[in-house]
Design an enzyme around this catalytic site. Structure first.
Site, short mmCIF file in Angstrom:
data_model
loop_
_atom_site.label_atom_id
_atom_site.label_comp_id
_atom_site.label_asym_id
_atom_site.label_seq_id
_atom_site.Cartn_x
_atom_site.Cartn_y
_atom_site.Cartn_z
N HIS A 189 0.79 -1.28 0.03
CA HIS A 189 0.03 -0.04 -0.12
C HIS A 189 0.89 1.30 -0.06
O HIS A 189 0.57 2.34 -0.56
CB HIS A 189 -1.00 -0.14 1.24
CG HIS A 189 -2.36 -0.59 0.98
ND1 HIS A 189 -3.09 -1.26 1.88
CD2 HIS A 189 -2.73 -0.85 -0.36
CE1 HIS A 189 -4.09 -1.81 1.45
NE2 HIS A 189 -4.14 -1.54 0.02
N ARG A 291 -11.69 1.44 -13.88
CA ARG A 291 -11.86 0.16 -12.95
C ARG A 291 -13.32 0.19 -12.30
O ARG A 291 -13.49 1.16 -11.54
CB ARG A 291 -10.97 0.02 -12.14
CG ARG A 291 -9.41 0.09 -12.70
CD ARG A 291 -8.28 -0.22 -11.46
NE ARG A 291 -6.96 -0.13 -12.01
CZ ARG A 291 -6.33 1.11 -11.91
NH1 ARG A 291 -6.77 2.17 -11.29
NH2 ARG A 291 -5.01 1.01 -12.22
N ARG A 327 -13.57 -0.63 -18.25
CA ARG A 327 -13.30 -1.88 -18.27
C ARG A 327 -14.43 -2.72 -17.39
O ARG A 327 -14.96 -2.35 -16.45
CB ARG A 327 -11.99 -2.27 -17.48
CG ARG A 327 -12.02 -3.97 -17.34
CD ARG A 327 -10.64 -4.19 -16.59
NE ARG A 327 -10.59 -3.84 -15.14
CZ ARG A 327 -9.36 -3.68 -14.39
NH1 ARG A 327 -8.28 -3.98 -14.95
NH2 ARG A 327 -9.52 -3.61 -13.01
N GLU A 416 -4.05 -9.58 -21.72
CA GLU A 416 -3.47 -9.88 -20.40
C GLU A 416 -2.71 -11.27 -20.35
O GLU A 416 -2.07 -11.42 -19.37
CB GLU A 416 -4.51 -9.64 -19.23
CG GLU A 416 -4.92 -8.17 -19.45
CD GLU A 416 -6.16 -7.97 -18.11
OE1 GLU A 416 -5.84 -7.60 -17.01
OE2 GLU A 416 -7.28 -8.65 -18.75
N ASN A 439 0.62 -5.62 -16.54
CA ASN A 439 0.92 -6.10 -15.19
C ASN A 439 0.65 -7.72 -15.28
O ASN A 439 1.51 -8.40 -14.93
CB ASN A 439 -0.10 -5.73 -14.09
CG ASN A 439 0.33 -4.11 -14.02
OD1 ASN A 439 1.18 -3.31 -14.56
ND2 ASN A 439 -0.32 -3.49 -13.24
N ASP A 440 -0.45 -7.80 -15.78
CA ASP A 440 -0.95 -9.22 -15.96
C ASP A 440 -0.25 -9.91 -17.30
O ASP A 440 0.14 -11.25 -16.88
CB ASP A 440 -2.43 -9.35 -15.98
CG ASP A 440 -3.09 -9.65 -15.01
OD1 ASP A 440 -2.44 -10.23 -13.77
OD2 ASP A 440 -4.30 -8.98 -14.56
N ARG A 450 2.30 -11.61 -9.84
CA ARG A 450 2.63 -10.21 -9.58
C ARG A 450 2.45 -9.67 -8.32
O ARG A 450 2.99 -8.57 -8.05
CB ARG A 450 1.98 -9.38 -10.66
CG ARG A 450 0.45 -9.19 -10.42
CD ARG A 450 -0.17 -8.67 -11.61
NE ARG A 450 -1.68 -8.32 -11.68
CZ ARG A 450 -2.08 -7.28 -11.21
NH1 ARG A 450 -1.58 -6.23 -11.09
NH2 ARG A 450 -3.43 -7.12 -11.24
N CYS A 487 -2.53 0.00 -20.72
CA CYS A 487 -3.00 0.58 -19.68
C CYS A 487 -2.54 0.13 -18.41
O CYS A 487 -2.81 0.38 -17.28
CB CYS A 487 -4.62 0.40 -19.60
SG CYS A 487 -5.06 -1.13 -19.26
#
Length: 560
Positions: A189, A291, A327, A416, A439-440, A450, A487
């Protein structure tokens, strides 16, 4: 032990910033409560603990409301952890054995935190958040102030074991030049909030434990380094970079483009419509990833069409005439939902998530598409909708059919997983666009979770294997005449953004705080140069070699 001579401490850089200043260390946590019997009844101790937890929850909620945005979401999640029934049961078990409330909180929260750490990944990194809550509850029981950020009376580099979300959310950026943590990773975080707030940070720098108050350091997020006792020459170079970055961020905002005028729209990744105004202020030309999970995650049932429409309409109204890519609900993996897919899975990242989960409960998907279509008709934005975690051509066809049936004119997919990258040309024969979630894509290409710190070294979008898959999608976009965007976090890395454009990507979407750095870097290179830099990266064998090859090519090709 103090760091006496110059050394370079390695960690994980967050963002592209650099800062120079003296260290101020976070004050240590309060002493661990001793195990001792209580003079109160278990019922009385339980009441004390519950009151302290509610006090801490109220404080965290107030801090979140003051910070707003992503920080508020993080702190609200921390409040939920404090009030979790599992934690309450563990505390009750300790108290029933006759211990004090302070020790019961220490032992119970520690027990749950150990369980989370053993699970690893996203949940493992939440253990630090739970530990912070425990410290705050114990302080409340003792009538003491919770530990916080020091105030030495001058700007400083904050060094902490792992800064708590409650403190990160409200950092005074006029005083805190940079943040260095000894623990934590890129998905902690601390890192998430630092990235969102544009704080120069290096996390997981274990050797920073040797730094003392007053030590002068250079924190270089771009190179993931902390330089101790820097020379005057090093400080001058850092000051020059700081000035260049400030000038770029203060320059008049223009649309994203390369040096030869090739347009590269720079869009924002958003997780709540309340963040839209800030994104516009920072120069976002639209939204490349909205998101929608925030509407679903805190509920035992899916929100109504009316509730969803209100949020979507609020978002779209902030971007009249601009592209907004929404999305569809991406549930599963680390975001299970009881009304969609709460079944236990051995490997949830490889299970029923994203579009797969939606297609098992079409009503949830159809309600979301209905709400989006209604919001679209009521506003003037250019709404695009995309499906998460698409693996096959058949899934693409199904989602596009559903979207068009509901009156949505532009329906695309997220790339992804390697299968969708390798089938990009066939997928784009049906889909209106593709958006690459780096990322994915990196996770599945490298078979490296990840959210798991132990394999973080493999979770690097600079790896040539990942770049070659991006090229596959870029080539498919060119052949089919369909737009291809990125993205994922890779778009926020200025040099990697140039490489992505060189691989055929048409638009880039990122955290709004990264827009200025990327905009400035793109202006240093033409389309032809971007392609040459990308080719240099593709010839490498490792992520580190790809980065160095790109840097060398950029230095020789830059228009400056």
């Amino acid at each position: 032990m103090a760091v006496a001579s110059q050394s370079v401490l390695k960690g994980t850089g967050i963002g592209q910033g650099v800062a120079v200043g003296p260290v101020a260390r976070m004050s240590p946590p309060p002493a661990v409560p001793a195990e001792q019997s209580s003079t109160l009844t278990p019922e009385e101790e339980t009441a004390r603990v519950q009151e302290a937890i509610q006090t801490v929850a109220a404080d965290l909620t107030a801090r979140g409301q003051a910070a707003g945005g992503q920080a508020q979401e993080v702190l609200e999640a921390q409040v939920m952890m404090a009030q979790d029934p599992t934690v309450s049961e563990a505390v009750a078990a300790q108290v029933s054995a006759g211990t004090t409330g302070e020790y019961a909180v220490h032992a119970a929260f520690g027990e749950v935190a150990e369980t989370l750490q053993a699970l690893g990944g996203y949940l493992g990194e939440r253990a630090a958040d739970l530990h912070d809550v425990a410290i705050r509850v114990i302080a409340a029981l003792r009538g003491e102030p919770a530990p916080g950020v020091p105030d030495p009376g001058h700007p400083f580099v904050l060094v902490a074991q792992d800064l708590a979300p409650a403190d990160t959310a409200l950092l005074d950026l006029d005083k805190v030049l940079a943040l260095v943590t000894i623990e934590g990773g890129p998905t902690s975080h601390t890192a998430i909030l630092a990235r969102g707030k544009g704080i120069t940070a290096v996390v997981g720098a274990k050797e920073a434990a040797g730094l003392n108050d007053g030590d002068e350091v250079i924190v270089d997020a771009a190179s993931s380094e902390v330089v101790t006792n820097p020379s005057q020459e090093q400080k001058d170079r850092a000051a020059e970079r700081i000035a260049q970055r400030e000038a770029a961020q203060a320059a008049p905002i223009t649309d994203g483009a390369l040096a030869d005028g090739t347009e590269v729209p720079l869009l924002a990744n958003l997780g709540n419509p309340e963040h839209a105004a800030e994104a516009v202020e920072l120069g976002a030309e639209g939204v490349g990833l909205f998101r929608t999970e925030f509407l679903f995650l805190s509920s035992d049932s899916a929100p109504s069409v009316a509730e969803q429409r209100q949020s979507y309409q609020q978002l779209l109204e902030a971007f009249p005439g601009k592209k907004v890519v929404v999305r569809a609900l991406d549930a599963g993996a680390d975001k299970p939902l009881p009304f969609l897919n709460d079944a236990e899975e051995e490997n949830p990242a490889l299970g029923l998530r994203g579009l797969r989960a939606l297609l098992t409960n079409e009503e949830v998907l159809r309600d979301q598409l209905t709400a989006l279509a209604e919001a679209d008709r009521a506003t003037e934005a250019d709404l695009w909708v995309m499906a998460p975690m698409v693996s096959t051509v058949e899934e693409t066809e199904t989602f596009a059919k559903f979207a068009h049936q509901h009156g949505l004119k532009t329906a695309g997919v997220m790339v992804e997983v390697p299968s969708s990258a390798l089938l990009a040309e066939q997928i784009l024969a049906t889909a209106d666009f593709a958006s690459i979630g780096t990322n994915d894509l990196t996770q599945y290409t490298m078979a490296a979770d990840r959210l798991l710190g132990s394999v973080a070294g493999l979770q690097d979008p600079w790896h040539p294997a990942v770049l070659k898959l991006v090229r596959e999608v870029g080539v498919a976009g060119t052949r089919t005449g369909k737009p291809v965007g990125v993205c994922g976090e890779a778009a926020a890395d200025p040099l990697l953004a140039v490489v992505l454009v060189g691989l055929g990507v048409n638009s880039l979407s990122m955290a709004p705080a990264a827009l200025a750095d990327v905009r400035a870097e793109l202006l240093h290179h033409t389309k032809e140069q971007a392609q040459a830099i990308a080719e240099a990266a593709l010839t490498a064998s490792t992520a580190a070699e790809a980065l160095e090859a790109a840097r060398a090519a950029a230095a020789s090709h830059s228009t400056e």
